[in-house]
Scaffold this active site. Structure first.
Site, PDB file in Angstrom:
ATOM      1  CB  CYS A  82      -1.314   3.576  17.234  1.00  0.00           C
ATOM      2  SG  CYS A  82       0.041   2.765  18.140  1.00  0.00           S
ATOM      3  CG  HIS A 194      -3.069  -0.568  15.921  1.00  0.00           C
ATOM      4  ND1 HIS A 194      -2.753   0.278  14.887  1.00  0.00           N
ATOM      5  CD2 HIS A 194      -1.970  -0.629  16.714  1.00  0.00           C
ATOM      6  CE1 HIS A 194      -1.500   0.713  15.041  1.00  0.00           C
ATOM      7  NE2 HIS A 194      -1.008   0.174  16.141  1.00  0.00           N
ATOM      8  CD  GLU A 196      -5.425  -0.229  12.475  1.00  0.00           C
ATOM      9  OE1 GLU A 196      -4.199   0.014  12.512  1.00  0.00           O
ATOM     10  OE2 GLU A 196      -6.262   0.342  13.211  1.00  0.00           O
TER      11      GLU A 196
END
Length: 213
Positions: A82, A194, A196
Site C-alpha cells: 500500500c 493489501h 493481508e
C-alpha cells in the site's frame, strides 16, 4: 527451513493483520524497528497506511530508507504494501504541510486517482505479466484495495546490453484509470493492494513471497 521476516515497525498504523497473515503462511515474524533484526531477516515487510508524507517521516525516523537500500544492495528481499509501495517512488502529489521525498528506488511520483469515486476501496482484478513469482497460481483472483493515490506510469527504462539485469515485472489494475498494482524488481517487490486483507488469494501471494526468500 522457516523464513524469518521482519515487519518494519515505524508507526504506520495497525500492522497486526500483516503479522498474522505472514505467520499463517509459515514465516517466523518479528514486528520491530531494530536495525540488526531488519538487516538480518530473510525478508523485510514494509507496511504503509495513511498519508504518504506522514509515512515517509516515520520511515526516515526509523532509518527505513537506509535499511531498504542496504538490504537491496546485498540482494536481500523487501516487500512494500500500500503506502509502503508508494514510498518506494520518488515522491507523491498528496497534500502535506511538511512534504518529504520518497525513498527513490523507482523513478516517478504517485498522484491522485482520476475516478468517479475516490478512494478506491474494494476488490479488483489485476493484469499480471507473464513472468511473475508473486502471482503464481493466482493470476485470475481479486485483491483488496484501499487508496486514493497510485503510480500511473512505469518510468524505469528497459534494461539493455549483455550485462543488463532482468526487467521488472509490473502488474496493473484499473479504477477510473490504469495504475500500477504491483512490481517485482529483483529483491524488491511491492503491492498497492493489501494482501493481508485479500483472503485466500492474498495469503497465496504472501506464501509465494515467503517461499522465495
Amino acid at each position: 527451513m522457516t523464513s524469518r521476516v521482519v515487519v518494519l515497525d515505524y508507526g504506520s498504523g495497525n500492522v497486526r493483520s500483516a503479522v498474522r497473515a505472514l505467520e499463517h503462511v509459515g514465516a517466523s515474524v518479528t514486528l520491530t524497528a531494530d536495525r540488526e533484526a531488519a538487516l538480518g531477516a530473510d525478508g523485510l515487510f514494509v507496511p504503509g497506511v495513511g498519508n504518504f508524507h506522514a509515512c515517509m517521516a516515520g520511515l526516515v525516523a526509523a532509518d527505513g530508507p537506509r535499511l531498504i537500500d542496504t538490504r537491496l544492495a546485498g540482494g536481500r528481499p523487501v516487500l512494500g504494501v500500500c503506502v509502503g509501495m508508494q514510498v518506494l517512488f520518488e515522491g507523491s502529489t498528496e497534500p502535506s504541510l511538511m512534504p518529504i521525498d520518497g525513498v527513490g528506488e523507482w523513478p516517478g511520483h504517485v498522484s491522485r486517482l482520476l475516478a468517479p469515486v475516490v478512494p478506491h476501496m474494494g476488490w479488483s482484478t489485476v493484469e499480471v505479466p507473464e513472468r511473475t513469482v508473486l502471482f503464481d497460481g493466482i493470476r485470475d483472483e481479486r485483491f483488496y484495495f484501499v487508496h486514493s493515490y497510485a503510480a500511473h506510469s512505469w518510468d524505469l527504462p528497459e534494461p539493455d546490453g549483455p550485462f543488463a539485469a532482468v526487467a521488472p515485472s509490473v502488474t496493473w489494475a484499473t479504477h477510473g484509470e490504469r495504475f500500477v498494482a504491483a512490481v517485482e524488481n529483483g529483491p524488491l517487490a511491492a503491492t498497492q493492494f493489501h494482501p493481508e486483507k485479500s483472503g485466500e488469494a492474498g495469503l497465496a501471494l504472501l506464501r509465494n513471497w515467503v517461499t522465495s526468500l
